[in-house]
Design an enzyme around this catalytic site. Sequence first.
Site, PDB file in Angstrom:
ATOM      1  N   SER A 154      42.829  37.483 -10.886  1.00  0.00           N
ATOM      2  CA  SER A 154      41.388  37.296 -11.264  1.00  0.00           C
ATOM      3  C   SER A 154      41.757  38.255 -12.797  1.00  0.00           C
ATOM      4  O   SER A 154      41.243  37.714 -13.974  1.00  0.00           O
ATOM      5  CB  SER A 154      40.182  38.414 -11.137  1.00  0.00           C
ATOM      6  OG  SER A 154      41.068  39.658 -10.524  1.00  0.00           O
ATOM      7  N   ASN A 207      52.902  47.652 -15.576  1.00  0.00           N
ATOM      8  CA  ASN A 207      52.426  46.810 -14.354  1.00  0.00           C
ATOM      9  C   ASN A 207      50.771  47.537 -13.493  1.00  0.00           C
ATOM     10  O   ASN A 207      50.231  48.985 -14.593  1.00  0.00           O
ATOM     11  CB  ASN A 207      52.926  47.832 -12.495  1.00  0.00           C
ATOM     12  CG  ASN A 207      52.292  47.430 -11.192  1.00  0.00           C
ATOM     13  OD1 ASN A 207      51.894  46.821 -11.135  1.00  0.00           O
ATOM     14  ND2 ASN A 207      52.169  48.494 -10.939  1.00  0.00           N
ATOM     15  N   HIS A 209      47.730  49.358 -11.691  1.00  0.00           N
ATOM     16  CA  HIS A 209      47.610  49.833 -10.725  1.00  0.00           C
ATOM     17  C   HIS A 209      46.324  50.524 -10.028  1.00  0.00           C
ATOM     18  O   HIS A 209      45.663  51.214 -11.293  1.00  0.00           O
ATOM     19  CB  HIS A 209      48.473  50.888 -10.502  1.00  0.00           C
ATOM     20  CG  HIS A 209      48.907  51.985  -9.048  1.00  0.00           C
ATOM     21  ND1 HIS A 209      49.837  50.956  -8.144  1.00  0.00           N
ATOM     22  CD2 HIS A 209      48.582  53.269  -8.941  1.00  0.00           C
ATOM     23  CE1 HIS A 209      49.221  52.178  -6.796  1.00  0.00           C
ATOM     24  NE2 HIS A 209      48.277  53.187  -7.203  1.00  0.00           N
ATOM     25  N   SER A 253      44.966  52.196 -13.773  1.00  0.00           N
ATOM     26  CA  SER A 253      45.949  53.023 -14.359  1.00  0.00           C
ATOM     27  C   SER A 253      47.464  51.167 -14.902  1.00  0.00           C
ATOM     28  O   SER A 253      47.872  50.925 -14.284  1.00  0.00           O
ATOM     29  CB  SER A 253      47.467  53.897 -14.088  1.00  0.00           C
ATOM     30  OG  SER A 253      46.270  54.625 -14.088  1.00  0.00           O
ATOM     31  N   ASP A 279      55.782  52.894  -9.125  1.00  0.00           N
ATOM     32  CA  ASP A 279      55.022  53.486  -9.569  1.00  0.00           C
ATOM     33  C   ASP A 279      54.702  55.048 -10.286  1.00  0.00           C
ATOM     34  O   ASP A 279      54.006  55.517 -11.093  1.00  0.00           O
ATOM     35  CB  ASP A 279      52.941  53.804  -8.975  1.00  0.00           C
ATOM     36  CG  ASP A 279      52.487  52.699  -8.045  1.00  0.00           C
ATOM     37  OD1 ASP A 279      52.708  51.353  -8.944  1.00  0.00           O
ATOM     38  OD2 ASP A 279      52.591  52.511  -6.906  1.00  0.00           O
ATOM     39  N   GLU A 334      39.741  47.180 -14.402  1.00  0.00           N
ATOM     40  CA  GLU A 334      41.001  46.155 -14.327  1.00  0.00           C
ATOM     41  C   GLU A 334      40.529  45.089 -15.979  1.00  0.00           C
ATOM     42  O   GLU A 334      41.226  45.500 -16.675  1.00  0.00           O
ATOM     43  CB  GLU A 334      41.618  46.081 -13.293  1.00  0.00           C
ATOM     44  CG  GLU A 334      41.874  47.527 -12.356  1.00  0.00           C
ATOM     45  CD  GLU A 334      42.296  46.477 -10.826  1.00  0.00           C
ATOM     46  OE1 GLU A 334      42.649  47.021  -9.704  1.00  0.00           O
ATOM     47  OE2 GLU A 334      42.404  45.254 -11.120  1.00  0.00           O
TER      48      GLU A 334
HETATM   49  C1  GRF Z   1      43.687  44.522  -8.190  1.00  0.00           C
HETATM   50  O1  GRF Z   1      42.747  45.061  -7.962  1.00  0.00           O
HETATM   51  C2  GRF Z   1      45.375  45.287  -8.431  1.00  0.00           C
HETATM   52  O2  GRF Z   1      44.962  46.816  -8.535  1.00  0.00           O
HETATM   53  C3  GRF Z   1      46.156  45.331  -7.416  1.00  0.00           C
HETATM   54  O3  GRF Z   1      45.795  43.872  -6.842  1.00  0.00           O
HETATM   55  C4  GRF Z   1      44.595  43.369  -7.235  1.00  0.00           C
HETATM   56  C5  GRF Z   1      45.269  42.152  -7.441  1.00  0.00           C
HETATM   57  O4  GRF Z   1      43.853  41.480  -8.361  1.00  0.00           O
HETATM   58  N1  GRF Z   1      47.161  45.577  -7.874  1.00  0.00           N
HETATM   59  P1  GRF Z   1      43.873  40.037  -9.009  1.00  0.00           P
HETATM   60  O5  GRF Z   1      44.694  39.628  -7.917  1.00  0.00           O
HETATM   61  O6  GRF Z   1      43.594  39.908 -10.103  1.00  0.00           O
HETATM   62  O7  GRF Z   1      42.360  39.075  -8.575  1.00  0.00           O
END
Ligand code: GRF
Length: 227
Positions: free
Chosen positions: A24, A121, A123, A150, A159, A188
């Site tokens: 996503s 990355n 996180h 983050s 991390d 995110e």
């Molecule tokens: C995200 O929620 C991220 O925080 C975690 O993995 C998920 C990835 O989601 N590390 P997507 O594949 O971008 O939908």
Amino acid sequence: MSIDQTSQPVKPLRIAVLVSGSGSNLQVLIDAMQAGALPIEIVGVISNRDDAYAVTRAKDAGIEVAVLSHVESGKRMGIKTFEKHATAQLEAWQPDLVVLAGFMRVLSADFIDNAPAPMINLHPSLLPAYKGLDTHTRVLCSGEREHGCSIHVVTAELDAGQVLSQAVLPIRHTDTPDSLQKRVQVLEHQLLPWTILQIAIGGVSLTPSEQASSILPALPLRLLIDA
Ligand code: GRF
């Protein structure tokens, strides 16, 4: 074409994205690129899983995809083999930036130190708190009042690289790990493109020496988002 604050055209940032899951966050970048809302060119996507929906998203957008999941014998690819192929692929694509967006394998120091471009990355916690997995459950169990996500520079220690940006939300007494995961994902989807925009226009630097001499605000940059 995007314009920076001095009205000079911004050269698109060449981005390679590493994924393992739904993608996503990758989709947000694809949509922003296609809308001309971000000065980026996604030059390729690497997935360590052949069943990741992110692979479909990339292919649908006409982006080159390398699926590095299994060796010829059918066994799951070991990390060293993955890194060897990923390095070759990245060297061919020549990205300016490598984005780990839901990429769920731990990379070696050797791979990170010799990558052809800096890596960031995404996180799901307010680093340096809650490194590693299961962040939403751990945050709730600890009775935290705030949570978020983050974006940090990838270094050999998991991390632990410089945190560039964070988005924060207040935890509700009704939150569950599932509701928090959904609320953080809303963050995110705004934090990732915004941070990449800052990198593209020079609003945030990835190197410690430039960060130290910068007139820009101290890192991490923080967004308060109502999610
Ligand atoms: C995200 O929620 C991220 O925080 C975690 O993995 C998920 C990835 O989601 N590390 P997507 O594949 O971008 O939908």
